[in-house]
Motif scaffolding. Structure first.
Motif, PDB file in Angstrom:
ATOM      1  N   ASN A 155      30.793  52.025  15.659  1.00  0.00           N
ATOM      2  CA  ASN A 155      31.702  52.638  17.325  1.00  0.00           C
ATOM      3  C   ASN A 155      32.769  52.949  17.659  1.00  0.00           C
ATOM      4  O   ASN A 155      32.931  53.112  18.748  1.00  0.00           O
ATOM      5  CB  ASN A 155      31.030  51.117  17.985  1.00  0.00           C
ATOM      6  CG  ASN A 155      30.200  50.690  17.627  1.00  0.00           C
ATOM      7  OD1 ASN A 155      29.309  51.365  18.605  1.00  0.00           O
ATOM      8  ND2 ASN A 155      29.107  50.167  17.368  1.00  0.00           N
ATOM      9  N   TYR A 156      33.923  53.158  16.431  1.00  0.00           N
ATOM     10  CA  TYR A 156      34.601  53.102  16.831  1.00  0.00           C
ATOM     11  C   TYR A 156      35.386  54.547  15.656  1.00  0.00           C
ATOM     12  O   TYR A 156      34.540  55.510  14.909  1.00  0.00           O
ATOM     13  CB  TYR A 156      35.580  52.522  15.985  1.00  0.00           C
ATOM     14  CG  TYR A 156      35.806  51.370  16.046  1.00  0.00           C
ATOM     15  CD1 TYR A 156      36.591  50.943  16.923  1.00  0.00           C
ATOM     16  CD2 TYR A 156      35.096  49.906  16.524  1.00  0.00           C
ATOM     17  CE1 TYR A 156      36.698  49.728  17.585  1.00  0.00           C
ATOM     18  CE2 TYR A 156      35.102  48.914  16.345  1.00  0.00           C
ATOM     19  CZ  TYR A 156      36.116  48.415  17.326  1.00  0.00           C
ATOM     20  OH  TYR A 156      36.059  47.248  18.398  1.00  0.00           O
ATOM     21  N   ARG A 157      36.628  55.576  15.985  1.00  0.00           N
ATOM     22  CA  ARG A 157      36.405  56.719  15.812  1.00  0.00           C
ATOM     23  C   ARG A 157      37.373  56.622  14.801  1.00  0.00           C
ATOM     24  O   ARG A 157      38.291  56.141  15.436  1.00  0.00           O
ATOM     25  CB  ARG A 157      36.364  58.379  16.214  1.00  0.00           C
ATOM     26  CG  ARG A 157      36.988  57.735  17.540  1.00  0.00           C
ATOM     27  CD  ARG A 157      36.837  59.089  18.395  1.00  0.00           C
ATOM     28  NE  ARG A 157      37.710  59.076  19.865  1.00  0.00           N
ATOM     29  CZ  ARG A 157      37.455  58.151  20.345  1.00  0.00           C
ATOM     30  NH1 ARG A 157      37.193  57.341  20.787  1.00  0.00           N
ATOM     31  NH2 ARG A 157      38.739  58.649  21.943  1.00  0.00           N
ATOM     32  N   LEU A 158      38.096  57.200  13.335  1.00  0.00           N
ATOM     33  CA  LEU A 158      39.001  57.764  13.166  1.00  0.00           C
ATOM     34  C   LEU A 158      40.251  58.907  14.042  1.00  0.00           C
ATOM     35  O   LEU A 158      40.072  59.682  13.927  1.00  0.00           O
ATOM     36  CB  LEU A 158      39.592  57.666  11.993  1.00  0.00           C
ATOM     37  CG  LEU A 158      40.034  57.972  11.117  1.00  0.00           C
ATOM     38  CD1 LEU A 158      40.921  56.902  10.757  1.00  0.00           C
ATOM     39  CD2 LEU A 158      40.259  58.660   9.660  1.00  0.00           C
ATOM     40  N   VAL A 159      41.142  58.038  14.725  1.00  0.00           N
ATOM     41  CA  VAL A 159      42.501  59.460  15.164  1.00  0.00           C
ATOM     42  C   VAL A 159      43.507  59.153  14.240  1.00  0.00           C
ATOM     43  O   VAL A 159      44.309  60.365  14.396  1.00  0.00           O
ATOM     44  CB  VAL A 159      42.271  58.606  16.450  1.00  0.00           C
ATOM     45  CG1 VAL A 159      40.820  58.641  17.137  1.00  0.00           C
ATOM     46  CG2 VAL A 159      42.942  57.672  16.704  1.00  0.00           C
ATOM     47  N   ASP A 160      44.319  58.382  13.533  1.00  0.00           N
ATOM     48  CA  ASP A 160      45.222  59.033  13.055  1.00  0.00           C
ATOM     49  C   ASP A 160      45.508  57.744  11.420  1.00  0.00           C
ATOM     50  O   ASP A 160      44.837  56.536  11.760  1.00  0.00           O
ATOM     51  CB  ASP A 160      46.287  58.557  14.059  1.00  0.00           C
ATOM     52  CG  ASP A 160      47.895  59.190  13.401  1.00  0.00           C
ATOM     53  OD1 ASP A 160      47.789  60.297  12.603  1.00  0.00           O
ATOM     54  OD2 ASP A 160      48.640  59.033  14.141  1.00  0.00           O
ATOM     55  N   MET A 161      46.460  58.255  10.635  1.00  0.00           N
ATOM     56  CA  MET A 161      46.290  57.244   9.399  1.00  0.00           C
ATOM     57  C   MET A 161      48.732  57.678   9.098  1.00  0.00           C
ATOM     58  O   MET A 161      48.694  58.004   9.767  1.00  0.00           O
ATOM     59  CB  MET A 161      45.797  58.267   8.371  1.00  0.00           C
ATOM     60  CG  MET A 161      44.535  57.977   8.946  1.00  0.00           C
ATOM     61  SD  MET A 161      43.594  59.304   7.830  1.00  0.00           S
ATOM     62  CE  MET A 161      43.973  61.025   8.624  1.00  0.00           C
ATOM     63  N   ALA A 162      48.315  56.187   8.573  1.00  0.00           N
ATOM     64  CA  ALA A 162      50.082  56.497   8.192  1.00  0.00           C
ATOM     65  C   ALA A 162      50.080  55.673   6.683  1.00  0.00           C
ATOM     66  O   ALA A 162      49.462  54.474   6.389  1.00  0.00           O
ATOM     67  CB  ALA A 162      51.051  55.647   9.110  1.00  0.00           C
ATOM     68  N   ARG A 163      51.060  55.972   6.134  1.00  0.00           N
ATOM     69  CA  ARG A 163      51.381  54.960   5.190  1.00  0.00           C
ATOM     70  C   ARG A 163      52.193  54.528   5.571  1.00  0.00           C
ATOM     71  O   ARG A 163      53.423  54.376   6.490  1.00  0.00           O
ATOM     72  CB  ARG A 163      52.635  55.852   3.783  1.00  0.00           C
ATOM     73  CG  ARG A 163      52.345  55.220   2.660  1.00  0.00           C
ATOM     74  CD  ARG A 163      53.295  56.068   1.821  1.00  0.00           C
ATOM     75  NE  ARG A 163      54.874  55.580   2.663  1.00  0.00           N
ATOM     76  CZ  ARG A 163      56.098  56.615   2.211  1.00  0.00           C
ATOM     77  NH1 ARG A 163      55.932  57.331   1.455  1.00  0.00           N
ATOM     78  NH2 ARG A 163      57.573  56.243   2.766  1.00  0.00           N
ATOM     79  N   LYS A 164      52.210  52.401   5.084  1.00  0.00           N
ATOM     80  CA  LYS A 164      53.239  51.346   5.080  1.00  0.00           C
ATOM     81  C   LYS A 164      53.510  50.859   4.013  1.00  0.00           C
ATOM     82  O   LYS A 164      53.199  50.886   3.242  1.00  0.00           O
ATOM     83  CB  LYS A 164      51.858  50.632   6.469  1.00  0.00           C
ATOM     84  CG  LYS A 164      52.889  49.967   6.540  1.00  0.00           C
ATOM     85  CD  LYS A 164      51.983  48.475   7.411  1.00  0.00           C
ATOM     86  CE  LYS A 164      52.854  47.837   8.504  1.00  0.00           C
ATOM     87  NZ  LYS A 164      53.537  46.838   7.784  1.00  0.00           N
ATOM     88  N   VAL A 165      54.643  50.491   4.110  1.00  0.00           N
ATOM     89  CA  VAL A 165      55.111  49.309   3.693  1.00  0.00           C
ATOM     90  C   VAL A 165      55.030  48.769   3.526  1.00  0.00           C
ATOM     91  O   VAL A 165      55.315  47.604   5.193  1.00  0.00           O
ATOM     92  CB  VAL A 165      57.262  50.462   3.215  1.00  0.00           C
ATOM     93  CG1 VAL A 165      57.664  48.820   1.801  1.00  0.00           C
ATOM     94  CG2 VAL A 165      57.141  52.138   2.520  1.00  0.00           C
ATOM     95  N   VAL A 166      54.419  47.673   2.541  1.00  0.00           N
ATOM     96  CA  VAL A 166      54.121  46.135   2.968  1.00  0.00           C
ATOM     97  C   VAL A 166      55.047  44.969   1.837  1.00  0.00           C
ATOM     98  O   VAL A 166      55.005  45.497   0.482  1.00  0.00           O
ATOM     99  CB  VAL A 166      53.059  46.183   2.657  1.00  0.00           C
ATOM    100  CG1 VAL A 166      51.918  46.748   3.872  1.00  0.00           C
ATOM    101  CG2 VAL A 166      51.858  46.077   1.703  1.00  0.00           C
ATOM    102  N   GLY A 167      55.118  43.611   2.314  1.00  0.00           N
ATOM    103  CA  GLY A 167      55.505  42.547   2.058  1.00  0.00           C
ATOM    104  C   GLY A 167      56.829  43.108   0.869  1.00  0.00           C
ATOM    105  O   GLY A 167      58.059  43.737   1.526  1.00  0.00           O
TER     106      GLY A 167
END
Length: 469
Positions: free
Chosen positions: A285-297
């Motif tokens: 029911n969802y469509r992909l619209v954007d992506m990003a790299r994330k720095v975590v922890g």
């Protein structure tokens, strides 16, 4: 199909209790006291550097910068160092599915699929089967280190550790007397959490707990959506905040990140196959619209982590997923047992086994990037009612209450995968194990400070580079 007659028969409760007593004869409870580094102990900076060699090079200095903020921050990033130390110690042989990185900040308030707030373990990057006491020791030491960071005297630090370990021991004895299904169904919701405390919380503690619960409910998909995205000509997109948030359009083509936009599109499709059929239907029911790299922890800095923005009915119907690289557990070379050919599946399987209520979108995938390297990932919602503890703001009484919750929560998690009867029999009814762990926690806190200083010296000598953020 396996016949029921061929399944192994469980031991009687008496035989399981005897297994615990036998483990106590092999490794007395007092044997857990103190910590003396093995004479072959590797240089802690070398251990950390070996991990860094598998990470995004430009992010590694951020990892070191965060670890050098304090001994407690160092401890959070040094699970591999402690794993080496634990592996050199005698162990009970009483195995459970370990969290693998059971420090106090990996326990928090979470949302169950039924939308109840529960207290549970949150981080499973290092999960693997192993001796139950490895998790308990890492948790106990984290309270000693947190107490030092707050400037509490040694007697208060010892009390924090004692409250945590005693709570683990008492909860395990309670679970040992429960029916198997009742152990599996056990979860620490608001009502259960109140019953875990040795004495009723003070008025101030009750206020802080209520405040934390209310705040956790605000950490939702909509809050993440509002914080991390902005309106652009193309619609809602992730807001650039490099190097912490770097949209795909900025990093595309850089081989150090391993994946291009088309790979992330494929990742979502491959990940969906790891979900049960009804959850795959929900995801469609969802469509992909954007992506990003994330720095975590802290410990995870430098591993490849992506956030994915999906929209459902309209722009007010978002879903934000996080796809985090899963590398071999730091316990892998030490714990023995079954190997895993997919590290993402290892994380998800471990989480489902020991967490009382897992994210409905929890799954895994493997992708081969533009650098030719196959990497494993696990996927979950970015935020879902998460309440994160802030030990630096807690007084001794409140931190002791938090220790009771963590110890009891860890016991519940271990009882799902291990043998609560054998472990309870090993721990016994006295405080011998508790006192041994107080001694261990203080000795390991000393070692952690020496390792923290070693990393600082490595930076000053130019051996490694740290970057403050």
């Amino acid at each position: 199909m396996t016949s029921l007659s061929t399944l192994p028969s469980p031991l009687s409760a008496a035989a399981r209790a005897e297994a615990g007593r036998e483990a106590r004869r092999r490794v007395p409870r007092t044997a857990h006291a103190g910590f003396t580094p093995d004479e072959r102990r590797p240089d802690p900076v070398d251990v950390i550097e070996r991990q860094s060699a598998l990470r995004v090079p430009e992010l590694v200095p951020i990892r070191y910068g965060r670890m050098l903020e304090s001994p407690f921050r160092f401890y959070r990033g040094a699970a591999a160092v402690m794993a080496t130390d634990l592996g050199a110690l005698p162990d009970t042989g009483l195995r459970v599915q370990l969290c693998g990185d059971a420090h106090l900040l990996n326990f928090r308030l979470l949302a169950s699929p039924e939308r109840h707030l529960v207290f549970d373990i949150n981080d499973f990057d290092e999960t693997l089967p192993g001796p139950f006491e490895w998790d308990v020791k890492r948790l106990a030491a984290s309270f000693a280190i947190a107490g030092r960071a707050n400037g509490f005297p040694v007697r208060v630090q010892d009390t924090l550790v004692q409250e945590c370990v005693q709570s683990y021991r008492r909860r395990m004895r309670e679970l040992a007397g429960m029916r198997t299904l009742d152990v599996w169904y056990a979860r620490d919701d608001a009502a259960r959490m109140r019953s875990l405390f040795d004495s009723p919380p003070s008025k101030e503690a009750r206020r802080r707990i209520a405040e934390a619960s209310a705040q956790a409910r605000t950490h939702t998909q909509l809050q993440a959506f509002a914080k991390l995205t902005q309106v652009t000509a193309e619609g809602r997109r992730f807001t650039a905040d490099p190097p912490l948030i770097t949209p795909m359009r900025t990093v595309a083509g850089d081989t150090s990140y391993g994946l291009e936009e088309k790979d992330l599109q494929a990742m979502l499709e491959h990940y969906a196959r790891s979900l049960s059929s009804e959850r795959r239907h929900l995801l469609r029911n969802y469509r992909l619209v954007d992506m990003a790299r994330k720095v975590v922890g802290v410990g995870s800095v430098g591993t490849r982590c992506w956030i994915l923005l999906l929209l459902g009915r309209d722009v007010d119907d978002p879903l934000v997923l996080q796809a985090k690289e899963a590398q071999e557990s730091v316990l892998g070379p030490l714990a023995g047992g079954e190997g895993y050919d997919h590290q993402g599946r290892r994380v998800v399987s471990g989480q489902r086994l020991i967490q009382s209520a897992s994210d409905i979108f929890l799954g895994w995938t493997r992708e081969t990037g533009i650098d030719g390297q196959a990497r494993d990932f696990y996927v979950r919602q970015l935020r879902d009612w998460k309440g994160i503890a802030r030990p630096e703001t807690m007084d001794p009484d409140l931190l002791a209450l938090f220790g009771q919750l963590c110890g009891a929560g860890l016991a519940r998690a271990h009882a799902r995968s291990g043998d609560p009867v054998a472990i309870a029999s090993y721990l016994g009814g006295s405080d011998r194990f508790d006192r041994a762990l107080i001694s261990f926690a203080q000795a390991y806190a000393d070692q952690n400070e020496r390792d923290f200083a070693a990393l600082g010296e490595a930076v000053r000598a130019g051996r490694v580079t740290a970057r403050s953020m």
